[in-house]
Design a protein around this motif. Sequence first.
Motif, PDB file in Angstrom:
ATOM      1  N   GLY A 135      12.489  10.056  -3.128  1.00  0.00           N
ATOM      2  CA  GLY A 135      12.859  11.237  -3.898  1.00  0.00           C
ATOM      3  C   GLY A 135      11.810  12.314  -3.770  1.00  0.00           C
ATOM      4  N   GLY A 136      12.211  13.567  -4.049  1.00  0.00           N
ATOM      5  CA  GLY A 136      11.270  14.672  -3.956  1.00  0.00           C
ATOM      6  C   GLY A 136      11.772  15.896  -4.694  1.00  0.00           C
ATOM      7  N   ARG A 137      10.887  16.897  -4.780  1.00  0.00           N
ATOM      8  CA  ARG A 137      11.234  18.131  -5.485  1.00  0.00           C
ATOM      9  C   ARG A 137      11.888  19.164  -4.583  1.00  0.00           C
ATOM     10  NH1 ARG A 137       6.522  16.319  -8.054  1.00  0.00           N
ATOM     11  NH2 ARG A 137       5.266  17.109  -6.331  1.00  0.00           N
ATOM     12  N   HIS A 178       0.841  -1.205   0.000  1.00  0.00           N
ATOM     13  CA  HIS A 178       0.000   0.000   0.000  1.00  0.00           C
ATOM     14  C   HIS A 178       0.875   1.255   0.000  1.00  0.00           C
ATOM     15  CE1 HIS A 178      -3.153   2.855   0.899  1.00  0.00           C
ATOM     16  NE2 HIS A 178      -2.561   3.192   2.035  1.00  0.00           N
ATOM     17  N   VAL A 179       1.929   1.253   0.819  1.00  0.00           N
ATOM     18  CA  VAL A 179       2.842   2.407   0.846  1.00  0.00           C
ATOM     19  C   VAL A 179       3.496   2.587  -0.518  1.00  0.00           C
ATOM     20  CG1 VAL A 179       4.913   3.388   1.893  1.00  0.00           C
ATOM     21  CG2 VAL A 179       3.262   2.161   3.312  1.00  0.00           C
ATOM     22  N   GLN A 180       3.951   1.469  -1.114  1.00  0.00           N
ATOM     23  CA  GLN A 180       4.620   1.552  -2.418  1.00  0.00           C
ATOM     24  C   GLN A 180       3.648   2.028  -3.500  1.00  0.00           C
ATOM     25  OE1 GLN A 180       8.608  -0.125  -1.507  1.00  0.00           O
ATOM     26  NE2 GLN A 180       7.746   1.338  -2.885  1.00  0.00           N
ATOM     27  N   GLU A 191       7.900   6.028  -5.735  1.00  0.00           N
ATOM     28  CA  GLU A 191       9.303   6.463  -5.723  1.00  0.00           C
ATOM     29  C   GLU A 191      10.026   6.083  -4.438  1.00  0.00           C
ATOM     30  OE1 GLU A 191       6.919  10.104  -4.220  1.00  0.00           O
ATOM     31  OE2 GLU A 191       6.638   8.289  -5.419  1.00  0.00           O
ATOM     32  N   ALA A 192       9.331   5.464  -3.497  1.00  0.00           N
ATOM     33  CA  ALA A 192       9.928   5.104  -2.214  1.00  0.00           C
ATOM     34  C   ALA A 192      10.427   3.660  -2.217  1.00  0.00           C
ATOM     35  CB  ALA A 192       8.923   5.295  -1.089  1.00  0.00           C
ATOM     36  N   LEU A 193      11.521   3.426  -1.493  1.00  0.00           N
ATOM     37  CA  LEU A 193      12.016   2.084  -1.199  1.00  0.00           C
ATOM     38  C   LEU A 193      12.048   1.939   0.317  1.00  0.00           C
ATOM     39  CD1 LEU A 193      15.069   1.816  -3.648  1.00  0.00           C
ATOM     40  CD2 LEU A 193      12.882   0.637  -3.861  1.00  0.00           C
ATOM     41  N   ILE A 194      11.571   0.816   0.811  1.00  0.00           N
ATOM     42  CA  ILE A 194      11.489   0.607   2.257  1.00  0.00           C
ATOM     43  C   ILE A 194      12.168  -0.711   2.610  1.00  0.00           C
ATOM     44  CG2 ILE A 194       9.944   0.299   4.232  1.00  0.00           C
ATOM     45  CD1 ILE A 194       7.853   1.924   2.562  1.00  0.00           C
ATOM     46  N   GLN A 195      13.075  -0.650   3.565  1.00  0.00           N
ATOM     47  CA  GLN A 195      13.719  -1.846   4.113  1.00  0.00           C
ATOM     48  C   GLN A 195      13.333  -1.987   5.572  1.00  0.00           C
ATOM     49  OE1 GLN A 195      18.002  -1.049   3.032  1.00  0.00           O
ATOM     50  NE2 GLN A 195      17.952  -3.204   2.492  1.00  0.00           N
ATOM     51  N   LYS A 249       6.766  13.624   2.793  1.00  0.00           N
ATOM     52  CA  LYS A 249       6.610  12.222   2.386  1.00  0.00           C
ATOM     53  C   LYS A 249       7.040  11.284   3.505  1.00  0.00           C
ATOM     54  CE  LYS A 249       7.084  12.785  -2.636  1.00  0.00           C
ATOM     55  NZ  LYS A 249       7.912  12.457  -3.830  1.00  0.00           N
ATOM     56  N   HIS A 250       8.156  11.621   4.156  1.00  0.00           N
ATOM     57  CA  HIS A 250       8.655  10.772   5.251  1.00  0.00           C
ATOM     58  C   HIS A 250       7.615  10.685   6.369  1.00  0.00           C
ATOM     59  CE1 HIS A 250      10.804  10.583   9.228  1.00  0.00           C
ATOM     60  NE2 HIS A 250      11.117   9.423   8.696  1.00  0.00           N
ATOM     61  N   ALA A 251       7.047  11.807   6.755  1.00  0.00           N
ATOM     62  CA  ALA A 251       6.061  11.803   7.834  1.00  0.00           C
ATOM     63  C   ALA A 251       4.845  10.969   7.458  1.00  0.00           C
ATOM     64  CB  ALA A 251       5.646  13.241   8.153  1.00  0.00           C
ATOM     65  N   ASP A 252       4.405  11.081   6.223  1.00  0.00           N
ATOM     66  CA  ASP A 252       3.234  10.327   5.788  1.00  0.00           C
ATOM     67  C   ASP A 252       3.536   8.832   5.737  1.00  0.00           C
ATOM     68  OD1 ASP A 252       0.612  10.037   4.988  1.00  0.00           O
ATOM     69  OD2 ASP A 252       1.036  10.356   2.866  1.00  0.00           O
TER      70      ASP A 252
END
Length: 435
Positions: free
Chosen positions: A402-404, A363-365, A370-374, A412-415
């Motif tokens: 990634g971001g602008r 769901h996060v992806q 654009e996010a990778l989660i380990q 994005k990190h907080a979300d």
Amino acid sequence: MSNVFVIGLEPFNLALLEAMPQADEMDFRELLDTHEAIEVEPGFSFDEMLRLAESRLRESDPPDAILNYWDFPGSCLTPVLCKRHGLTAPRLEAVAAMEHKYWARQEMEASVPDVTPKVCAVDPFASDPAAAIDLDFPFWLKPVVSHSSYLGFRVEGPEDLQVAITAMRQHIGHFGHAFDEFLKLVERPPEVADIGGCYCIAEEIISADAQVTLEGYVWNGDLTVYGHVDSLREGQSQSSFSRYEYPSRLPQPVLERMEKAIARLLNHIGYDNAPFNAEFFWDEQSDRISLLEVNTRISKSHCPLFQDVDGSSHQKVALDLALGRAPDFPRREGKWPKAAKFMVRMFQDGEIKRVPSAPELHHVQSRYPEALIQVLVKEGQRLSHLTFQDSYSFEIADIFVGGRSDAELMSKHADIMELLPFEIGLTAQVPDETH
């Protein structure tokens, strides 16, 4: 098709390798798995690891390259194997000089004294280790070889020193004995000939507001820096990394001074035909730069950041060099102008009760492709039993995105954190010196 043998190959980094330009021309093969080369047991042997790798190479097609992006023992094992198989690699003495923290400070003092911290060699098994320390409190106490800040202690006074020395005596041999086996393969200068793998260094505190890592390489004597990555810290001792950001926000003249310093050092020791990353501090008030250390590898933590911003993981740089050719690395051809790695940490011991499920991660992806989660922990694990953590925190997950802008990265990190349901049963116990 080129046969590329990789030390500690695992799915996350294999995916990054296979996404690189010209990856279809490479056959990536696992030489040693992560348990054999990375998640090593106490008392492991460098010599036995070398023999195991050699036996597998003899049983396989001839290698065109041997690739590594890990700290010791992989950082020292790889050039030994490359030399034995006629592949491109730096001099073993140049590698050892940077991997050995006390030897490195001696070479830094000889070539770039203006950016070199004060340091003392300390034998933790001496009857009075404190007698060798000619520094005022506070200072850092570190093993001469380690990684991920393992067994690194900020020493505020005699009581802290006793705690740190006790931990060193119990655990420093985990890497130290194997490092001694590697050191037998190189010729050491007289001033470090008796400083083995089970020694420590006491080092003045040089940390300032800004820390940056220079990612680069030397090819046929010419040094190139292709990226500058900011490191931000958190925690009681400000010793735990909270995130990396690329590109750096530091002023270009400051970065250029750092580049000149690292060029002098690596030319001094004869480091060539290999990648490196160099960690610097900049004190904005005094305009002082200080060199913390040089790693004889790329940073695997920065690979997704370069992919986001430049269009390729910088594993391409290491691979080009390992294949014996000048690196051809893209610049600013990625999808995002900024990228960051966020390290999710706990500063208290506890037991992992729940980690994000596969559907939750999916769901996060889906929301942030654009996010990778380990996720670095499993249900039922106790944080204090995790291996190779720093002395003040536990890393439970990594988020690459990634971001602008910086503001967009933080949003994005907080979300994403809201969407990752970790449950940890905390205790009152703080991190101890054994993890």
